[in-house]
Design an enzyme around this catalytic site. Sequence first.
Site, PDB file in Angstrom:
ATOM      1  N   THR A 170     -39.146  24.992 -12.720  1.00 54.34           N
ATOM      2  CA  THR A 170     -39.406  23.641 -12.219  1.00 54.34           C
ATOM      3  C   THR A 170     -39.605  22.796 -13.468  1.00 54.34           C
ATOM      4  O   THR A 170     -40.114  23.298 -14.480  1.00 54.34           O
ATOM      5  CB  THR A 170     -40.662  23.568 -11.321  1.00 54.34           C
ATOM      6  OG1 THR A 170     -41.796  23.986 -12.079  1.00 54.34           O
ATOM      7  CG2 THR A 170     -40.532  24.450 -10.081  1.00 54.34           C
ATOM      8  N   HIS A 171     -39.191  21.550 -13.406  1.00 53.86           N
ATOM      9  CA  HIS A 171     -39.251  20.653 -14.583  1.00 53.86           C
ATOM     10  C   HIS A 171     -38.508  21.248 -15.787  1.00 53.86           C
ATOM     11  O   HIS A 171     -38.827  20.927 -16.919  1.00 53.86           O
ATOM     12  CB  HIS A 171     -40.696  20.347 -14.993  1.00 53.86           C
ATOM     13  CG  HIS A 171     -41.582  19.972 -13.851  1.00 53.86           C
ATOM     14  ND1 HIS A 171     -41.757  18.667 -13.427  1.00 53.86           N
ATOM     15  CD2 HIS A 171     -42.320  20.743 -13.009  1.00 53.86           C
ATOM     16  CE1 HIS A 171     -42.581  18.654 -12.387  1.00 53.86           C
ATOM     17  NE2 HIS A 171     -42.932  19.892 -12.108  1.00 53.86           N
ATOM     18  N   GLU A 197     -18.443  20.187 -17.148  1.00 57.51           N
ATOM     19  CA  GLU A 197     -18.686  18.792 -17.525  1.00 57.51           C
ATOM     20  C   GLU A 197     -17.782  17.853 -16.728  1.00 57.51           C
ATOM     21  O   GLU A 197     -18.199  16.769 -16.321  1.00 57.51           O
ATOM     22  CB  GLU A 197     -18.459  18.615 -19.023  1.00 57.51           C
ATOM     23  CG  GLU A 197     -19.478  19.376 -19.859  1.00 57.51           C
ATOM     24  CD  GLU A 197     -19.044  19.503 -21.310  1.00 57.51           C
ATOM     25  OE1 GLU A 197     -19.047  18.479 -22.005  1.00 57.51           O
ATOM     26  OE2 GLU A 197     -18.686  20.606 -21.738  1.00 57.51           O
ATOM     27  N   SER A 257       0.826  -1.209   0.000  1.00 53.81           N
ATOM     28  CA  SER A 257       0.000   0.000   0.000  1.00 53.81           C
ATOM     29  C   SER A 257       0.859   1.257   0.000  1.00 53.81           C
ATOM     30  O   SER A 257       0.332   2.359  -0.086  1.00 53.81           O
ATOM     31  CB  SER A 257      -0.936   0.004   1.221  1.00 53.81           C
ATOM     32  OG  SER A 257      -0.185  -0.103   2.417  1.00 53.81           O
ATOM     33  N   LYS A 267      -8.154   3.451   1.767  1.00 56.54           N
ATOM     34  CA  LYS A 267      -7.363   4.661   1.501  1.00 56.54           C
ATOM     35  C   LYS A 267      -7.491   5.216   0.102  1.00 56.54           C
ATOM     36  O   LYS A 267      -7.565   6.444  -0.082  1.00 56.54           O
ATOM     37  CB  LYS A 267      -5.899   4.387   1.823  1.00 56.54           C
ATOM     38  CG  LYS A 267      -5.644   4.377   3.310  1.00 56.54           C
ATOM     39  CD  LYS A 267      -4.268   3.881   3.636  1.00 56.54           C
ATOM     40  CE  LYS A 267      -4.316   3.095   4.920  1.00 56.54           C
ATOM     41  NZ  LYS A 267      -5.170   1.894   4.860  1.00 56.54           N
ATOM     42  N   TYR A 292      -9.804  -6.121  12.821  1.00 52.96           N
ATOM     43  CA  TYR A 292      -9.103  -5.755  11.591  1.00 52.96           C
ATOM     44  C   TYR A 292      -9.163  -6.889  10.583  1.00 52.96           C
ATOM     45  O   TYR A 292      -9.014  -8.064  10.921  1.00 52.96           O
ATOM     46  CB  TYR A 292      -7.630  -5.402  11.868  1.00 52.96           C
ATOM     47  CG  TYR A 292      -6.888  -4.980  10.608  1.00 52.96           C
ATOM     48  CD1 TYR A 292      -6.976  -3.671  10.143  1.00 52.96           C
ATOM     49  CD2 TYR A 292      -6.152  -5.897   9.863  1.00 52.96           C
ATOM     50  CE1 TYR A 292      -6.336  -3.283   8.972  1.00 52.96           C
ATOM     51  CE2 TYR A 292      -5.513  -5.514   8.691  1.00 52.96           C
ATOM     52  CZ  TYR A 292      -5.613  -4.206   8.246  1.00 52.96           C
ATOM     53  OH  TYR A 292      -4.990  -3.822   7.083  1.00 52.96           O
ATOM     54  N   SER A 336     -12.775  23.643 -29.818  1.00 50.77           N
ATOM     55  CA  SER A 336     -12.866  22.367 -30.516  1.00 50.77           C
ATOM     56  C   SER A 336     -11.767  22.323 -31.562  1.00 50.77           C
ATOM     57  O   SER A 336     -11.474  23.326 -32.211  1.00 50.77           O
ATOM     58  CB  SER A 336     -14.239  22.249 -31.184  1.00 50.77           C
ATOM     59  OG  SER A 336     -14.178  21.312 -32.240  1.00 50.77           O
ATOM     60  N   ASN A 360     -16.446  25.542 -25.169  1.00 47.90           N
ATOM     61  CA  ASN A 360     -17.101  24.474 -24.405  1.00 47.90           C
ATOM     62  C   ASN A 360     -16.889  24.602 -22.896  1.00 47.90           C
ATOM     63  O   ASN A 360     -15.783  24.908 -22.457  1.00 47.90           O
ATOM     64  CB  ASN A 360     -16.566  23.107 -24.862  1.00 47.90           C
ATOM     65  CG  ASN A 360     -16.877  22.836 -26.316  1.00 47.90           C
ATOM     66  OD1 ASN A 360     -17.932  23.231 -26.821  1.00 47.90           O
ATOM     67  ND2 ASN A 360     -15.955  22.183 -27.000  1.00 47.90           N
ATOM     68  N   LYS A 386     -16.495  26.888 -31.536  1.00 48.12           N
ATOM     69  CA  LYS A 386     -16.928  26.326 -30.253  1.00 48.12           C
ATOM     70  C   LYS A 386     -16.223  26.936 -29.046  1.00 48.12           C
ATOM     71  O   LYS A 386     -15.051  27.295 -29.094  1.00 48.12           O
ATOM     72  CB  LYS A 386     -16.676  24.800 -30.228  1.00 48.12           C
ATOM     73  CG  LYS A 386     -17.589  24.000 -31.128  1.00 48.12           C
ATOM     74  CD  LYS A 386     -19.068  24.086 -30.765  1.00 48.12           C
ATOM     75  CE  LYS A 386     -19.392  23.358 -29.489  1.00 48.12           C
ATOM     76  NZ  LYS A 386     -19.289  21.902 -29.639  1.00 48.12           N
ATOM     77  N   GLN A 429      -7.553  -2.131   4.257  1.00 46.52           N
ATOM     78  CA  GLN A 429      -6.525  -1.374   3.534  1.00 46.52           C
ATOM     79  C   GLN A 429      -7.131  -0.699   2.297  1.00 46.52           C
ATOM     80  O   GLN A 429      -6.574   0.280   1.785  1.00 46.52           O
ATOM     81  CB  GLN A 429      -5.386  -2.319   3.136  1.00 46.52           C
ATOM     82  CG  GLN A 429      -4.232  -1.631   2.451  1.00 46.52           C
ATOM     83  CD  GLN A 429      -3.021  -2.537   2.341  1.00 46.52           C
ATOM     84  OE1 GLN A 429      -2.393  -2.887   3.343  1.00 46.52           O
ATOM     85  NE2 GLN A 429      -2.691  -2.952   1.129  1.00 46.52           N
ATOM     86  N   ASN A 444      -2.310  -1.844  13.385  1.00 44.14           N
ATOM     87  CA  ASN A 444      -3.763  -1.629  13.339  1.00 44.14           C
ATOM     88  C   ASN A 444      -4.177  -0.324  14.020  1.00 44.14           C
ATOM     89  O   ASN A 444      -4.990   0.427  13.480  1.00 44.14           O
ATOM     90  CB  ASN A 444      -4.493  -2.820  13.967  1.00 44.14           C
ATOM     91  CG  ASN A 444      -4.282  -4.103  13.174  1.00 44.14           C
ATOM     92  OD1 ASN A 444      -3.702  -4.063  12.090  1.00 44.14           O
ATOM     93  ND2 ASN A 444      -4.732  -5.223  13.707  1.00 44.14           N
TER      94      ASN A 444
END
Length: 453
Positions: free
Chosen positions: A152-153, A287, A20, A322, A314, A274, A282, A280, A319, A107
């Site tokens: 709304t909607h 996103e 790890s 993390k 444990y 683009s 963007n 473009k 492990q 531990n």
Amino acid sequence: MWKGRFTQDTSSLVQQYGESVSYDWRLYPHDIAGSIAHARAQKNAGILTAEEFSQIEEGLTAILADIEAGNFEFKTSLEDIHMNIESELTKRIGAAGAKLHTARSRNDQVATDTRLYCRQAIDDLVKLLRDLQLVLVNKAETYAASVMPGYTHLQRGQPVTIGHHFLAYVEMLDRDAARLMDARKRVNISPLGSGALAGSTINLDRRAIAAELGFDDVTRNSMDAIADRDYIAEMIFAISLCGVHLSRLSEDLILWCTAEFAFAALADAHTTGSSLMPQKKNPDVCELTRGKTGRLVGNLMAILTAIKGLPLTYNRDLQEDKEPLFDSIDTLKLALAVNTEMIAAMTMREDRCAQAAADPMLLATDLADYLVKKGVPFRHAHELVGKAVAVAIATETPLDQVDLPAISEHYGADTGEIFHLHRALAARTNPGCPNPELVMQQVRLWKDLLAQN
Ligand code: ARG
């Protein structure tokens, strides 16, 4: 470090599978602080001489400096950060180093380190949240009185102020900060002294160790302390929900930046072009935030699923806590920072927002309220306004120009008053409404609150 009973070396595939240190190396400052506090308690309990304690403290401090300077080689053959540091210490100072692990297990050590790591991450995240809140509050101030449609909607509903819309996100982020600060109370408890699972016959002063590390208290049950990863799940949850909020904000901004809405413009620095379509611009940052939130939610599923089937105490499954934790923290930190910068630099197109809010149809509900104030029951008022809306649509007439008295005698000659946007907003005097004056009150309140943080 645990090879006493073994006659074979660990398979290299198993080493590769189980190491790890490639990601838990970042626990190093906490691992070192924890070890120094532990060693001091050993000295106070007579396990270490003052001389041995100084060797350990100096040795660990030198290792810390080397890691920070990039002069430390992490070895996957030594599995994790704990064994990498301890082994290097023993190599450097000899016998005293080999005494450090007395009355401790990896531990309780790993639980201590990750709790300290989480505490720092919470403080960093809350600071970043406050920065983003402030930027949103400043936007709310700029656009406190500018009207836009509320949806709304994703259908135009009623007029609101742009400032009110920005302040909605300030509220969400405030709950995110509150959730993290609440989780901090449960994070900031010291598990050190719980040993592998059942404490130790060598009784070190747990409270002194905890105090040195800035913990508020010590855990009350050694088995729970070793098995517990609630604090990690809580953090990943709080982070996921904050990600969900940023994702919703991103979605609003993406819509606002379309040619169809054209309510907002992001700065060039926060958009991309683009390679094919020269025109473009963007909203990639938005996103990406929306996309990365999927990973944050995935991390939450990963930690909950990893914990759910584990018998006390444990198990090596733990492990796996993390990578999702670190990933969630890193991802949210960057998301908060980039959104803060982007929102500070964006502008709203007030003309377009006002134009979109100008349709008198958006005040149909206010017209129903007008009838209610004349004593018409709301359900009946709703129907009478519905009839007016139908006429407006059928005759392609704006609602404020429909012959309302022809529909019902309840409509007086004063309905024109209703179709005044600014008056409609000002008429909403209850707390929490999009009224520009109330928005400014909120702006002042938030500025005061954020200045205290
Ligand atoms: N790297 C381990 C982890 O993160 C440390 C604890 C190891 N304990 C053990 N009994 N193998 O969980």
